[in-house]
Design a protein around this motif. Structure first.
Motif: not given
Length: 316
Positions: A246-272
């Motif tokens: 359960x802990x691993x699932x919670x860690x993954x969902x939080x950090x994967x979404x966090x870093x995906x959102x972070x890098x998309x927001x700052x480096x995904x200039x071609x994304x709408x």
């Protein structure tokens, strides 16, 4: 030729437009968002009630889970009411200071959640790698100190973001925020002045807290896996590993979404832009929704308590 100054000096009110490019369907987007919020509110509140009322759950693992549930309730409540006001009732205006306060709350609660996840990983590390000392290390006094520590760490590190905006950014090109809530970079990018220090400090906070936490969480679980796989009995290995799923699932969902959102927001200039905003919204809404479900499904004590509440028969 006249050089017209179109900047706004210290605006008192900002306008949140919601999800740019999807304004015509924001009403319908608000329905699943509202459903996610209500489910998260109910699930985390139920979790808190169960942990508080069941004395057998007054252990470090479950007390950390209660902290996580309270943080999830606060985090989702920071954004959803105002967001639904934009989507459903066309109330995009927000006072500038209220916007900064919302920004501080959101980023503070994000950092608190990361700190609690680190504490949960360390708790599992001691419980599995040094079980005989677990009760003497993770005392109620230490749990209180950890709760206060992660809260102060988050609040104090995020606070300079507000100070830098209030003290350094005086002139704004526009008062329209292309976001559905008051996010740090969405506000900073409105300024007509040099924003490099604000951007650098925002990155410093993100990498100091999230980067520090994820490194130590990863190291903890590497050691946990090494210890688990070294156990001689297969049943013991399965039991030890099962407590971490359960802990691993919670860690993954939080950090994967966090870093995906972070890098998309700052480096995904071609994304709408609407993809950026939707990802940011999901990053704040999905963990509070999934956390109580994950722990309710994977933790027998919580599952049994929920069954008693909803399925117990009246003996009369």
């Amino acid at each position: 030729m006249f050089n017209l100054n179109v900047t706004v000096f210290m605006p008192s009110v900002l306008t949140l437009i919601g999800i740019p490019g999807l304004e015509s369907v924001q009403f319908w987007i608000g329905i699943p968002f509202c459903a996610m919020y209500i489910t998260a509110l109910f699930g985390n509140s139920l979790l808190l009630v169960i942990i508080k009322s069941e004395r057998s759950l007054h252990e470090p693992m479950y007390l950390f889970l209660a902290m996580l549930g309270a943080t999830d309730i606060a985090l989702s409540t920071c954004i959803l009411p105002k967001m639904l006001g934009i989507f459903w009732f066309h109330l995009p205006k927000i006072y500038f200071d209220a916007c900064l306060f919302q920004m501080w709350l959101i980023h503070t609660f994000q950092c608190i959640e990361s700190g609690i996840l680190l504490a949960m990983a360390l708790d599992r590390y001691v419980a599995i790698c040094d079980p005989l000392r677990h009760a003497t290390i993770f005392t109620h006094q230490l749990l209180t100190q950890i709760g206060v520590g992660v809260t102060l760490r988050a609040a104090l590190l995020v606070a300079p973001c507000l100070i830098l905006i209030k003290c350094r950014l005086k002139h704004y090109r526009t008062t329209v925020v292309s976001h559905s809530y008051c996010e740090h970079m969405a506000i900073v990018k409105l300024a007509a002045e040099d924003i490099r220090i604000n951007k650098i400090y925002g990155l410093f906070v993100a990498f100091t807290i999230l980067g520090f936490d994820i490194v130590f969480i990863t190291l903890s679980y590497i050691q946990i896996f090494l210890t688990v796989f070294s156990l001689p009995q297969r049943e013991a290995r399965f039991k030890a590993f099962n407590t971490c799923i359960a802990h691993i699932c919670v860690f993954l969902e939080f950090y994967l979404l966090a870093f995906f959102s972070f890098f998309t927001h700052r480096f995904g200039f071609h994304i709408p832009p609407y993809i950026h905003i939707l990802l940011s919204n999901l990053y704040l809404l999905v963990p509070p929704l999934l956390n109580p479900i994950v722990y309710g499904v994977k933790t027998k004590q919580i599952r049994d308590r929920v069954s008693k509440i909803f399925y117990s028969k009246d003996p009369s």
